[in-house]
Every structure is written in structure tokens, then in C-alpha cells.
Design a protein around this motif. Structure first.
Motif, PDB file in Angstrom:
ATOM      1  N   ARG A   1      -7.003  -6.024   3.120  1.00  0.00           N
ATOM      2  CA  ARG A   1      -6.026  -5.934   2.021  1.00  0.00           C
ATOM      3  C   ARG A   1      -5.038  -7.091   2.073  1.00  0.00           C
ATOM      4  NH1 ARG A   1      -5.490  -3.995  -2.196  1.00  0.00           N
ATOM      5  NH2 ARG A   1      -3.779  -2.534  -2.064  1.00  0.00           N
TER       6      ARG A   1
ATOM      7  N   PRO B   1      -8.699  -2.381  -2.838  1.00  0.00           N
ATOM      8  CA  PRO B   1      -8.995  -1.222  -1.974  1.00  0.00           C
ATOM      9  C   PRO B   1     -10.483  -0.918  -1.821  1.00  0.00           C
ATOM     10  CG  PRO B   1      -7.128  -0.720  -3.377  1.00  0.00           C
ATOM     11  CD  PRO B   1      -7.656  -2.058  -3.831  1.00  0.00           C
TER      12      PRO B   1
ATOM     13  N   TYR C   1      -9.428  -2.513   7.491  1.00  0.00           N
ATOM     14  CA  TYR C   1      -9.068  -2.225   6.102  1.00  0.00           C
ATOM     15  C   TYR C   1      -7.760  -2.934   5.747  1.00  0.00           C
ATOM     16  CZ  TYR C   1      -7.793   0.251   1.852  1.00  0.00           C
ATOM     17  OH  TYR C   1      -7.437   0.543   0.567  1.00  0.00           O
TER      18      TYR C   1
ATOM     19  N   ARG D   1      -0.272   7.308  -0.033  1.00  0.00           N
ATOM     20  CA  ARG D   1      -1.545   7.968  -0.345  1.00  0.00           C
ATOM     21  C   ARG D   1      -2.724   7.130   0.134  1.00  0.00           C
ATOM     22  NH1 ARG D   1      -2.171  10.140  -6.256  1.00  0.00           N
ATOM     23  NH2 ARG D   1      -0.387  11.265  -5.480  1.00  0.00           N
ATOM     24  N   GLU D   2      -2.649   5.824  -0.108  1.00  0.00           N
ATOM     25  CA  GLU D   2      -3.717   4.935   0.348  1.00  0.00           C
ATOM     26  C   GLU D   2      -3.782   4.904   1.872  1.00  0.00           C
ATOM     27  OE1 GLU D   2      -5.210   0.279  -0.020  1.00  0.00           O
ATOM     28  OE2 GLU D   2      -3.396   0.921  -1.067  1.00  0.00           O
TER      29      GLU D   2
ATOM     30  N   VAL E   1      -6.918   6.176   4.163  1.00  0.00           N
ATOM     31  CA  VAL E   1      -7.619   5.290   5.100  1.00  0.00           C
ATOM     32  C   VAL E   1      -7.683   5.932   6.484  1.00  0.00           C
ATOM     33  CG1 VAL E   1      -7.443   3.079   6.318  1.00  0.00           C
ATOM     34  CG2 VAL E   1      -7.120   3.179   3.852  1.00  0.00           C
TER      35      VAL E   1
ATOM     36  N   THR F   1       0.852  -1.180   0.000  1.00  0.00           N
ATOM     37  CA  THR F   1       0.000   0.000   0.000  1.00  0.00           C
ATOM     38  C   THR F   1       0.885   1.226   0.000  1.00  0.00           C
ATOM     39  OG1 THR F   1      -0.139   0.030   2.398  1.00  0.00           O
ATOM     40  CG2 THR F   1      -1.871  -1.144   1.238  1.00  0.00           C
TER      41      THR F   1
END
Length: 184
Positions: free
Chosen positions: A106, A112, A102, A7-8, A12, A4
Motif C-alpha cells: 500500500r 487494496p 500488505y 476497517r481495512e 488485513v 488506511t
């Protein structure tokens, strides 16, 4: 395990904090947090672990000192009341749980969008976020974060970290023996 990006990860965290803030604004906290189980935890946080035994803290509450101790430390650090410290811990733990759900989604292979949906469904579940924001002196929400981290370690086949996390988790709640059994 999918990689990840920053930015992800930032997205989150921002989404989890925003969602918990919205749900917290929509959830009126319990007017009397000193009822039921919360009474023992408040006493432990206000008087300290050993000071709470003068009137007798019954089992199983005596075996769960971590969250009351954390609430006491937050209360001292931020100069807020102990019930307010419990509210802060509950909101923080709810946001951490959403991020962990989350991330765990993943890790097990969800894209996502699907991982976000899983976290959103957890957030909208009464017992995962709104319940603990209402009855904030219960210690379940903080314990769930540790359970998720231990489960993540088990999924990654990191037996010793899972066992160590579960051992620390026993100071939060006794059902942290479940991932310890998986690591053993």
C-alpha cells in the motif's frame, strides 16, 4: 502514503491470521525439530544463551540469540514446551509478515485489491509461510518481519529508524546489514 482506515487494518489482520491458521492446519510440523540449524536454536532456548555454550554453539548460531530468547520467554509465559513456543512464534511472525507485506504494498502505491493479492501470493509461497510452519525452529520467518519494517522505514526515508531497526535485527540474523547499508 495512502491512509488506511481501521476497517481495512482490521480486515488485513483477520485475513492474515485466518490464512496462517488454515495453512498451519494443512502443514504437518517437522517431526524432529532438533535437526540441522534447529538443534542450536533449541539448545539456546532451552538452556539460555550462556548455558548453550557449555557444549559449544558454533558460529553463526551464537550470533543469533533473539529468536531463541523469545521462544524461551514464550515458553515460560504460556507454560508450553520450547518447541511449541517456536511454533507459536513462527505462526505469529507469518501473520505479521503478511500484514507488513500488505502495508508495504500500500505504501508503494498499490490499491487494496492488489496489495491483498501480493500478500496472498506471499502466503502461498512455500518459503514464506508453509516452510517456516513446517521447520519452525528456523529463525528466518521472524527475521523477515524485521527486514520488512526496515525496508518500510527506508522507503519512507526515515534513515535513523531504519538503522536502529537493522541494528536490533542483527540479533536475529546477520543479513539485517542490508537495510542498514541503505540507511547509511
Amino acid at each position: 502514503m495512502p491512509r488506511t482506515g481501521w476497517r481495512e487494518l482490521c480486515g488485513v489482520i483477520v485475513a492474515a491470521v485466518a490464512l496462517v491458521a488454515i495453512l498451519s492446519a494443512l502443514t504437518e510440523p517437522m517431526p524432529r525439530p532438533d535437526l540441522y540449524d534447529g538443534k542450536a536454536y533449541l539448545r539456546m532456548a532451552e538452556r539460555g544463551f550462556y548455558g548453550s555454550f557449555e557444549r559449544g554453539v558454533a558460529a553463526p548460531f551464537a550470533y543469533r540469540p533473539a529468536v531463541p530468547w523469545l521462544a524461551q520467554q514464550v515458553s515460560l509465559l504460556l507454560a508450553v514446551s520450547v518447541p511449541t513456543a517456536f511454533q507459536i512464534l513462527a505462526a505469529f511472525a507469518a501473520a505479521v509478515n503478511l500484514c507488513l507485506v500488505y502495508g508495504l504494498s500500500r505504501v508503494v502505491g498499490a490499491r487494496p485489491g492488489l496489495a491483498g493479492l501480493v500478500a496472498l501470493l506471499m502466503a502461498l509461497s512455500h518459503f514464506q509461510v508453509r516452510g517456516p510452519l513446517y521447520f519452525y525452529t528456523l529463525i528466518d520467518i521472524e527475521t523477515q518481519a524485521i527486514l520488512l519494517v526496515a525496508t518500510w522505514a527506508l522507503w519512507e526515508r526515515r534513515w535513523f529508524p531504519a538503522l536502529a531497526i537493522s541494528w536490533v535485527g542483527l540479533f536475529f540474523k546477520e543479513w539485517l546489514l542490508v537495510p542498514a547499508g541503505g540507511a547509511w
